[in-house]
Design a protein around this motif. Structure first.
Motif, PDB file in Angstrom:
ATOM      1  N   ASP A 109       0.826  -1.218   0.000  1.00  0.00           N
ATOM      2  CA  ASP A 109       0.000   0.000   0.000  1.00  0.00           C
ATOM      3  C   ASP A 109       0.856   1.262   0.000  1.00  0.00           C
ATOM      4  O   ASP A 109       0.336   2.373  -0.105  1.00  0.00           O
ATOM      5  N   ASP A 110       2.161   1.107   0.115  1.00  0.00           N
ATOM      6  CA  ASP A 110       3.093   2.236   0.044  1.00  0.00           C
ATOM      7  C   ASP A 110       3.673   2.306  -1.367  1.00  0.00           C
ATOM      8  O   ASP A 110       4.518   1.504  -1.742  1.00  0.00           O
ATOM      9  N   GLN A 111       3.187   3.276  -2.167  1.00  0.00           N
ATOM     10  CA  GLN A 111       3.625   3.351  -3.571  1.00  0.00           C
ATOM     11  C   GLN A 111       5.102   3.693  -3.692  1.00  0.00           C
ATOM     12  O   GLN A 111       5.759   3.304  -4.667  1.00  0.00           O
ATOM     13  N   GLU A 112       5.652   4.431  -2.724  1.00  0.00           N
ATOM     14  CA  GLU A 112       7.079   4.747  -2.786  1.00  0.00           C
ATOM     15  C   GLU A 112       7.908   3.472  -2.622  1.00  0.00           C
ATOM     16  O   GLU A 112       8.911   3.272  -3.307  1.00  0.00           O
ATOM     17  N   PHE A 113       7.452   2.587  -1.740  1.00  0.00           N
ATOM     18  CA  PHE A 113       8.190   1.342  -1.570  1.00  0.00           C
ATOM     19  C   PHE A 113       8.034   0.456  -2.806  1.00  0.00           C
ATOM     20  O   PHE A 113       8.932  -0.306  -3.162  1.00  0.00           O
ATOM     21  N   LYS A 151       7.992   1.593  -5.811  1.00  0.00           N
ATOM     22  CA  LYS A 151       8.989   2.120  -6.751  1.00  0.00           C
ATOM     23  C   LYS A 151      10.392   1.641  -6.395  1.00  0.00           C
ATOM     24  O   LYS A 151      11.197   1.346  -7.278  1.00  0.00           O
ATOM     25  N   ILE A 152      10.687   1.580  -5.087  1.00  0.00           N
ATOM     26  CA  ILE A 152      12.023   1.138  -4.664  1.00  0.00           C
ATOM     27  C   ILE A 152      12.247  -0.315  -5.090  1.00  0.00           C
ATOM     28  O   ILE A 152      13.294  -0.665  -5.651  1.00  0.00           O
ATOM     29  N   ILE A 153      11.262  -1.165  -4.824  1.00  0.00           N
ATOM     30  CA  ILE A 153      11.414  -2.580  -5.207  1.00  0.00           C
ATOM     31  C   ILE A 153      11.563  -2.692  -6.719  1.00  0.00           C
ATOM     32  O   ILE A 153      12.426  -3.416  -7.229  1.00  0.00           O
TER      33      ILE A 153
END
Length: 617
Positions: A15-19, A21-23
């Motif tokens: 649910d964390d879109q920034e995470f 992107k990181i993955i």
């Protein structure tokens, strides 16, 4: 060791879109990974209904359906897709629950994601490879079961009676047709030996001199035996050994009802004076045909193989049983024989009535037949020999490919180990020594010359790592056709003019071919000293090879260094640029050498073999 997958589609659930992107960033640094992301477990379930993925990476903490619930739902649906779950620090119990629920791996979030994701990428590739191998094994086992069922169905579908026995004579298989032919019931066959079965049916068969029920006493192997029944039926009996890995495991008896055919042949023999007994019993095909190729006579072996529902081959053209590419040679040899020329034995391929291909050796001669000259040909089956030769050749090719692959892999591993362990450590020692010198200076500022040496060593380490990245990719991907003109046009240099006189040339080479020209340009810039212009030309050699020339107007290369520059570690920079060029080109048989004159500039000649280039004028 499982085969490394080349296309890995990953579904990231967080649910964390920034995470997300990181993955995605870390995974897609490797071209084989592609990533799709969703914000919730429900969306993930919907995506799994529509698409196929290689693996799922899910966060544990999510609203509604968390990562652990998603894992349980996926597993309850019978989906064994690799599932990796990641949690926050201190959530070891969640990780244990995830593994117990069927997770393949778990990851604990930390402050420094880079090492964690390196572990993730390594484990993800191995998990997907193992899962794909397991799936392939399941498919193979299912195919084997299917083939066994098909074999049993085929056994029952055949018109022949089949009986299978071990070398000890114990019955291990039969079909319904066998029971019908000999008027037997299953209970009379089950648990019996072959000798006991023959004892049961011997009263149905008319004994013949010098012949047993099971076969001939003449000593000839695999010869058909005709069994004459008291009810006027005639059954043809064949026996073949069951051979597995060169060892005889048992025998297969087949019984074919020849009643109609045998009666017809008896009538034919009574009406003809020509004794065909010897010819009819030959395992080879004996065919007599006239100058036009019309078949006048064919022996029993040929009739069995070549007869169709439309009738036996007599009266047909010999060409309709040959592959089209052999029509010309047969037609020419017919004319040569009628012209009294000597024609040595030759090979052709026949199409049998079951559409299988038969390799035969043809030996023929002119004979008088029914008042005219005709050709009598004896066709010997050499299919097994040809198949053996082809199998041996394929095995030799496979073995050579394997040997080459192992040699290449060993070479790359040794070189990469040498670079990473020896060369890079040397540069690290240099940096550490200069840092020690700098720390001992009685000044708050590090001298510029020391800083320059540290910077140079760091730059060398950077280039060595770049080399290992390029070298490990060498030969992994299949060679491909590449536009040489476009590759050269894409090169960029601020201080050197590149004259590209290559037009319409396409080269079959490793995908790293652009690296060849990048390194050649880098070599001209670093070592040519006075280079202001590079010219690239192509010319066709007398032996059919294509010569691609890279020439600059620099200081050139001394004669004693022309061969050394392609050795690993030779040179003033990293010593890997020219070495990598030679390795990339050699993958598809392209050679390279330096033919320039010192003082007039360097000139590298790349010779591309025939078949590895296309030139469009």
């Amino acid at each position: 060791m499982y085969p490394e997958p080349t296309d890995i589609r990953v579904l990231v659930v967080d649910d964390d879109q920034e995470f997300q992107k990181i993955i995605s960033h870390y995974l897609t640094e490797e071209p084989r990974y592609s990533v799709e992301s969703v914000d919730s477990g429900q969306q993930a379930l919907e995506m799994l209904q529509k698409n196929s993925y290689s693996a799922i990476i899910a966060d544990y903490l999510m609203p509604e359906i968390d990562g652990l619930d998603l894992l349980r739902i996926v597993r309850s649906q019978g989906n064994s897709i690799p599932f990796i779950i990641y949690t926050g620090e201190g959530c070891e119990s969640v990780a244990i629950d995830a593994l117990n629920a069927g997770a393949d791996f778990y990851l604990v979030k930390g402050e420094d994601p880079a090492p964690q994701f390196m572990v993730l990428i390594k484990n993800l590739g191995e998990i997907v490879a193992r899962k794909q191998a397991d799936e392939a094994l399941k498919i193979s086992e299912a195919e084997n079961k299917k083939m066994l069922s098909l074999l049993k169905a085929t056994l029952e579908a055949t018109e022949d009676g089949i009986l299978v026995e071990t070398v000890e004579g114990n019955i291990v298989g039969y079909n319904e047709r066998f029971l019908t032919i000999f008027n037997l019931e299953k209970k009379q066959v089950e648990g019996r030996s072959g000798a006991e079965i023959w004892a049961l049916i011997s009263d149905q068969i008319i004994p013949e001199p010098k012949r047993t029920i099971q076969g001939s006493t003449t000593g000839r192997k695999n010869q058909p035996v005709l069994l004459s029944f008291k009810d006027s039926r005639v059954i043809e009996s064949h026996v073949r050994p069951q051979i597995c890995e060169g060892k005889i495991m048992g025998r297969v008896w087949s019984y074919h009802d020849l009643t109609d055919r045998v009666h017809a042949e008896n009538a034919l023999r009574e009406s003809e004076a020509f004794n065909r007994g010897l010819v009819d019993n030959l395992p080879d095909y004996v065919i007599i045909y006239d100058r036009t190729g019309k078949i006048l006579y064919i022996n029993s072996s040929g009739i069995i193989s070549l007869s169709t529902k439309k009738g036996n081959p007599i009266g047909n053209q010999i060409y309709q049983y040959l592959l089209p590419e052999h029509h010309r040679i047969v037609r020419e040899n017919i004319e040569r024989r009628f012209n009294k020329e000597n024609v040595p034995p030759y090979e052709v391929r026949l199409v049998r009535n079951d559409s299988t291909i038969l390799d035969v050796m043809v030996k023929a001669t002119i004979i008088p037949y029914q008042g005219s000259d005709a050709i009598m040909a004896v066709l010997s089956d050499i299919t097994s020999r040809k198949e053996g030769e082809e199998a041996l050749e394929r095995y030799a090719q496979t073995l050579q490919i394997t040997v080459n692959a192992l040699a290449s892999a060993n070479k790359k591993l040794n070189l990469l180990s040498d670079v990473t362990r020896h060369d890079i450590l040397n540069q690290i020692h240099i940096i550490l020594n200069y840092l020690d010198i700098a720390s001992s200076e009685n000044s708050s500022h590090v001298p510029k010359d020391i800083m320059k040496k540290i910077e140079d060593a760091t730059s060398i380490i950077h280039r060595q790592i770049q080399f290992t990245r390029s070298y490990q990719d060498l030969g992994i991907n299949k060679p491909e056709w590449q536009n040489a003109q476009k590759i050269i046009d894409d090169l960029s240099s601020q201080n050197i003019t590149i004259r590209n006189d290559v037009s319409g040339l396409t080269i079959f080479a490793d995908p790293l071919l652009p690296k060849v020209f990048e390194n050649l340009l880098d070599n001209s810039m670093r070592h040519g000293k006075t280079v202001t212009e590079v010219r690239v030309t192509a010319e066709l050699a007398g032996d059919g090879t294509m010569c691609l020339l890279w020439s600059d107007n620099g200081v050139g290369i001394p004669k004693e260094d022309k061969d050394k520059i392609f050795a690993k570690g030779y040179g003033k920079n990293t010593g890997f640029g020219m070495f990598l060029i030679r390795e990339i080109l050699a993958l598809t048989g392209i050679s390279i050498k330096e033919i320039g004159i010192q003082g007039s500039g360097a000139c590298f000649e790349m010779c591309i073999p025939k078949g590895s280039f296309i030139l469009q004028l």
